[in-house]
Design a protein around this motif. Structure first.
Motif, PDB file in Angstrom:
ATOM      1  N   ALA A  62     -44.947 -33.145   1.270  1.00 46.70           N
ATOM      2  CA  ALA A  62     -44.669 -34.397   1.992  1.00 46.70           C
ATOM      3  C   ALA A  62     -43.227 -34.862   1.740  1.00 46.70           C
ATOM      4  CB  ALA A  62     -45.663 -35.476   1.568  1.00 46.70           C
TER       5      ALA A  62
ATOM      6  N   SER B 195     -50.550 -33.261   2.951  1.00 43.47           N
ATOM      7  CA  SER B 195     -49.171 -33.769   2.953  1.00 43.47           C
ATOM      8  C   SER B 195     -48.932 -34.669   4.162  1.00 43.47           C
ATOM      9  CB  SER B 195     -48.165 -32.613   2.950  1.00 43.47           C
ATOM     10  OG  SER B 195     -48.132 -31.950   4.196  1.00 43.47           O
ATOM     11  N   ARG B 196     -49.585 -34.359   5.275  1.00 48.22           N
ATOM     12  CA  ARG B 196     -49.474 -35.192   6.474  1.00 48.22           C
ATOM     13  C   ARG B 196     -50.075 -36.575   6.203  1.00 48.22           C
ATOM     14  NH1 ARG B 196     -50.918 -38.694  10.112  1.00 48.22           N
ATOM     15  NH2 ARG B 196     -50.167 -38.313  12.214  1.00 48.22           N
TER      16      ARG B 196
ATOM     17  N   THR C 164     -44.578 -32.809   9.452  1.00 49.73           N
ATOM     18  CA  THR C 164     -45.890 -32.511   8.849  1.00 49.73           C
ATOM     19  C   THR C 164     -46.938 -32.205   9.917  1.00 49.73           C
ATOM     20  OG1 THR C 164     -46.357 -34.890   8.717  1.00 49.73           O
ATOM     21  CG2 THR C 164     -45.477 -33.819   6.739  1.00 49.73           C
TER      22      THR C 164
END
Length: 699
Positions: free
Chosen positions: A122, A434-435, A451
């Motif tokens: 991220a 991570s999104r 992402t």
């Protein structure tokens, strides 16, 4: 032990250790990437704590099961302890426990890296797609190296220490039984949270997928790790061990058993070496396509494996027909992946057609998704059948037993690049997390765009890896059917030596006109359907409990729905519901398959079990492919609409697609991928209990 085999075993151990060192280097690469955002670090810590709590509770339950199973194995397998050598039963028990420990470690290592790589990816997305991709992919590759390194290490150690291929069945059963529980439990956890978050957030309130106001959002991220990382890692660890075990067991009955065993270890070790090279050379440009980068790394690994095994075959005088069988498995594995990709990729027609159908309501979303899901099974099943038939015919001229050994080597070939496959698969949940972290950390639209690209690639490749895993399981269990016949015939020979007046006949095939075989086939065909139903009902019950809890929080916590800055949901309540429910629901479904195998064997003996395994394999592969591809199709149809197509996000077609995705979630992430592990488990139970089923049965 033969000197040549010892040398190949040592070489396998060296490459396994090299894989662990490479995994350590990858781990350090990911860990040293910068992460300065305090908010997403805190959220990441919640995800890590939740995943470790679930894994600890799940492994505590499974340790109790393993202890009980170990005692049963000591008393009864490979034969009742009062009729056999004590050392044989002790070896089998220790091998079984060894397999459970290795499988558990593979899952634990995956969780360790995934819960670090998500926050690093991220943060890296702020600097573009290249650093973010490398962080996510190398994080997944730690899991890939650990899974394949430990499977090759475990099998090589068992042979080196015991010299007993039957002990491999115990090791493989330990790996597969833990994988079954891990996949089922992780799948129930992740889909409980995912369905609950989607229904209450997207459908009811119209808020984004990873909105921090939703109490289920952290549980959803935890689920990605325990289901798609730990669960899938244990699953592919199990398939890899089972394929090598089946090949080595059948190698023992061939004219040149040592040469055949050396071939198995040489190809498996070179597959791991090829995956190491493929991971080390994987790259993406500053504006590159993540899907292409993942696929290219797979093709590079495939090419390296083909070249290395061809050179080894020429240098050591292995049979070229065996190499050909391995190449057939390898190529068909890629073809199955491509077929799954066609039906699930959001750039392809089936996804567009389902998205278009969603304009007419959720009923048409479901109908079109089910239809395309069934259509998707044909090319993959033809591929599995073709590879088995081709390998069988190709190796038959080599002599008695080589035809089934050829099928087992096709499975070894298909799984030769499993290090890269696991790397690609573990990449998916890392970038998905991570999104979510980028959204919860308010990192901005540019980071979310990066992402989203990574996540889209993860979804596409995840569909391919699931198809690959199911195809590999298909060839593996056909090999295990051959291993079952080998174990039965070995038990027949031992029985005839002890009881010359009560001779039993060896088995070469199973006649479906035999009522016992047909009885077993009908029961075996029903097991995957019932197993799937039990898992999905578990998700259904657990998700209802979590939806009720989410509604309670939105109702009782002032300012939560409005998103006031000083108001935080009680995330831990949802994590607790998912954890308790998953552990409660995983045992009935998993134990059901083992118990039914034993019952059928005690009723109809080895002939009924032959039919049982055949029916289980055919119906299991069909359902696994259908559910995995339908689920991926619905998921990407929803994402295709969210990208601005077919009236876009928030429209009626979007709500219909979310309903389709909700149905598809337990299809693709709970029941579908668990079925191939279930098939492996019942095949191993049958082989382990071959002597008992041969001598004790009602008919």
């Amino acid at each position: 032990m033969d000197l040549h085999l010892t040398l190949f075993l040592i070489a396998s151990l060296v490459i396994s250790v090299a894989a662990f060192f490479f995994a350590g280097w990858l781990y350090r690469y990911v860990a040293k990437q910068p992460s300065s955002n305090e908010k997403i670090s805190n959220v990441s810590q919640l995800i890590k704590n939740g995943a470790n709590t679930f894994l600890r509770k799940e492994y505590t339950v499974l340790a109790k099961f393993a202890g009980i199973a170990g005692i049963v194995i000591l008393l009864f397998l490979p034969a009742p302890i009062w009729k056999s050598e004590f050392l044989d039963n002790l070896t089998m028990m220790l091998s079984y426990l060894f397999g459970t420990v290795f499988s558990a470690l593979a899952g634990k290592i995956g969780i360790m890296i995934a819960t670090i790589a998500n926050v690093k990816t991220a943060e890296a997305a702020k600097y573009g797609i290249k650093p973010a991709f490398m962080c996510g992919f190398r994080g997944g590759a730690v899991m890939g190296m650990a899974v394949v390194g430990s499977s090759l290490l475990g099998v090589a150690l068992i042979i080196l220490i015991t010299g007993n291929t039957t002990a491999l069945l115990g090791f493989s059963f330990g790996a597969s039984s833990l994988a079954l529980f891990a996949k089922a439990g992780g799948g129930i956890f992740t889909k409980t949270a995912d369905i609950s978050a989607d229904l209450t957030g997207k459908v009811e309130l119209g808020i984004p997928e990873d909105d921090p106001r939703n109490p289920a959002v952290i549980a959803d991220n935890v689920g990605d790790n325990v289901g798609d990382v730990a669960g899938m890692g244990a699953d592919l660890f199990d398939s890899n061990v089972a394929s090598m075990s089946a090949a080595l067991i059948m190698a023992g009955s061939l004219q040149e058993p040592v040469k055949a065993s050396c071939t198995v270890f040489a190809y498996a070790a070179l597959g791991l070496l090829s995956s190491i090279i493929g991971v080390a050379t994987a790259r993406i440009g500053k504006r590159g396509n993540a899907t292409s980068a993942l696929n290219n790394s797979t093709y590079v690994t495939t090419g390296i494996f083909a070249i290395l095994t061809a050179a080894t075959t020429a240098i050591f005088g292995f049979e070229w027909r065996i190499w050909g069988a391995s190449m057939i498995g390898l190529v068909v594995g890629v073809i199955i992946g491509i077929a799954s990709d066609y039906f699930t990729d959001d750039r392809r027609k089936p996804v567009h057609m389902v998205a278009e159908a969603s304009k007419s309501g959720p009923a048409f979303t479901i109908l079109s998704g089910v239809s395309y899901g069934f259509l998707s099974t044909l090319p993959s099943l033809i591929g599995i059948g073709f590879s088995a038939l081709s390998a069988y015919r190709l190796c038959a001229p080599l002599g008695s037993g080589y035809s089934m050994f050829g099928i087992s080597m096709a499975a070894v070939g298909m799984l030769s690049i499993v290090g890269m496959i696991v790397s690609n698969d573990a990449y998916g949940p890392i970038v998905d997390n991570s999104r979510g972290l980028a959204e919860m950390g308010d990192l901005g639209d540019e980071v979310l765009e990066v992402t989203d690209q990574l996540d889209s690639a993860g979804n596409t490749v995840k569909a391919i890896t699931k198809g690959f895993a199911i195809g590999a399981a298909g060839l593996t269990v056909i090999s295990l059917l051959g291993a079952f016949i080998s174990e039965v015939n070995e038990a027949v020979s031992a029985h005839n030596l002890l009881h010359p007046l009560d001779l039993l006949e060896e088995i070469t095939s199973f006649d479906i006109m035999n009522p016992l075989v047909f009885f077993g086939m009908l029961v075996g065909a029903s097991i995957p359907a019932v197993f799937s139903a039990l898992l999905m009902l578990g998700v259904n019950r657990n998700a209802q409990r979590m939806v009720f809890e989410i509604h309670r929080q939105f109702k009782e916590i002032p300012g939560l729905k409005e998103g006031k800055d000083d108001v935080t949901p009680e995330y831990d309540k949802c994590i607790t519901i998912a954890t308790k429910g998953a552990i409660k629901e995983l045992l009935p479904a998993s134990l059901f398959t083992i118990i039914m195998t034993v019952i059928v064997g005690l009723i109809g003996g080895v002939h009924a079990i032959g039919g049982f395994l055949t029916g289980n394999i055919v119906s299991g592969l069909l359902l696994a492919l259908f559910m995995s591809n339908s689920g991926g199709l619905w998921d990407n149809s929803k994402k295709y609409i969210e990208a601005g197509n077919c009236d876009g996000k928030g429209s009626d077609s979007h709500k219909a697609a979310v309903v389709g995705d909700t149905v598809g979630d337990p299809f693709k992430d709970t029941a579908g991928p668990s079925i191939n592990t279930q098939i492996t488990v019942v095949s191993l139970v049958a082989s382990l209990m071959a002597t008992i089923f041969l001598t004790i049965s009602l008919f």
